[in-house]
Design a protein around this motif. Structure first.
Motif, mmCIF file in Angstrom:
data_model
loop_
_atom_site.group_PDB
_atom_site.id
_atom_site.type_symbol
_atom_site.label_atom_id
_atom_site.label_comp_id
_atom_site.label_asym_id
_atom_site.label_seq_id
_atom_site.Cartn_x
_atom_site.Cartn_y
_atom_site.Cartn_z
ATOM 1 N N GLN A 35 -12.906 -14.500 69.331
ATOM 2 C CA GLN A 35 -12.524 -13.089 69.482
ATOM 3 C C GLN A 35 -13.287 -12.159 68.532
ATOM 4 O OE1 GLN A 35 -10.832 -12.183 72.144
ATOM 5 N NE2 GLN A 35 -10.871 -14.394 72.531
ATOM 6 N N GLN A 84 -10.149 -20.384 68.672
ATOM 7 C CA GLN A 84 -9.743 -19.251 69.512
ATOM 8 C C GLN A 84 -9.957 -17.930 68.776
ATOM 9 O OE1 GLN A 84 -5.746 -20.546 70.480
ATOM 10 N NE2 GLN A 84 -6.400 -21.541 72.373
ATOM 11 N N SER A 144 -9.310 -24.705 74.540
ATOM 12 C CA SER A 144 -8.094 -25.329 74.032
ATOM 13 C C SER A 144 -8.474 -26.710 73.521
ATOM 14 C CB SER A 144 -7.035 -25.429 75.129
ATOM 15 O OG SER A 144 -7.486 -26.315 76.132
ATOM 16 N N GLU A 177 -13.785 -23.272 79.018
ATOM 17 C CA GLU A 177 -13.936 -22.588 80.300
ATOM 18 C C GLU A 177 -14.809 -21.368 80.040
ATOM 19 O OE1 GLU A 177 -11.182 -19.865 83.134
ATOM 20 O OE2 GLU A 177 -10.289 -21.785 82.503
ATOM 21 N N TRP A 234 -15.065 -16.799 76.771
ATOM 22 C CA TRP A 234 -14.898 -18.257 76.874
ATOM 23 C C TRP A 234 -13.462 -18.564 76.471
ATOM 24 C CZ3 TRP A 234 -19.534 -21.748 75.197
ATOM 25 C CH2 TRP A 234 -20.738 -21.250 75.758
ATOM 26 N N LYS A 235 -12.818 -19.453 77.226
ATOM 27 C CA LYS A 235 -11.470 -19.877 76.840
ATOM 28 C C LYS A 235 -11.556 -21.310 76.335
ATOM 29 C CE LYS A 235 -8.465 -17.171 79.860
ATOM 30 N NZ LYS A 235 -9.471 -16.528 80.746
#
Length: 147
Positions: A114, A110, A13, A42, A10-11
Motif C-alpha cells: 500500500q 500487505q 495472502s 493475485e 496486487w493482492k
C-alpha cells in the motif's frame, strides 16, 4: 508495451506454512526440510491493457523476509507502519514458530504493497515473483541477521 507496474493492485495472502527440501543438503541421507511461508499473489494491475488477473504462489523462508526488509530500508528508509517482528527472538525458527507468525508476516507484506513509493519497486516485485531472484534474498544474507 510495458505498462507501469502498480503493486498497490496486487493482492497477497499467506494462507499456510509448508516445507521446502533444501537442495544444498543433497549429500546428506536425509534432506533438510526448511519451513517456508506460502505467499499467494493475485496480480490485478494490467486489466487496463487487457490482461486477466494472474495468480501464482511463491515460497519464502523466514530469513528472506528480513533480507527484503533491510534492502527496502537501505533504498527507501524505514516504514514505521510495516515492520517485521524483532529478529532477536530466541529459539528455533521451526514450523510451529512460522505458523505462529504467519499473520504478522502477511500483514507486513500487505502494508508494504500500500506504500505509494513502493508501487513500482523491483525489489518487492521480485520477492513476490516465483522466478524473481531466488538467490538475491538468500545470497546476501546480512551479517547482522543472525538467526
Amino acid at each position: 508495451s510495458m505498462t507501469p507496474r502498480n503493486l498497490a493492485a496486487w493482492k497477497i495472502s499467506i494462507p499456510y506454512v509448508d516445507f521446502f527440501e533444501d537442495p544444498s543438503s543433497e549429500r546428506k541421507e536425509k534432506k533438510e526440510r526448511i519451513p517456508v511461508f506460502c505467499i499467494d499473489v493475485e496480480r490485478n494491475d494490467r486489466r487496463a491493457v487487457g490482461h486477466e488477473p494472474e495468480h501464482w504462489s511463491v515460497y519464502r523462508r523466514y530469513l528472506e523476509f528480513y533480507v527484503l526488509e533491510s534492502k527496502l530500508t537501505e533504498f527507501h528508509g524505514a516504514f514505521p507502519d510495516a515492520q517485521l517482528p524483532s529478529k532477536r527472538i530466541i529459539g528455533p525458527k521451526n514450523y510451529e514458530f512460522l505458523k505462529s507468525k504467519r499473520e504478522e508476516f502477511q500483514e507486513y507484506l500487505q502494508k508494504l504493497l500500500q506504500h505509494p513509493e513502493l508501487s513500482n519497486s523491483q525489489l518487492l516485485a521480485d520477492f513476490l515473483s516465483p522466478n524473481g531472484g531466488e538467490t538475491q534474498f538468500l545470497d546476501k544474507i546480512l551479517p547482522d541477521v543472525n538467526l
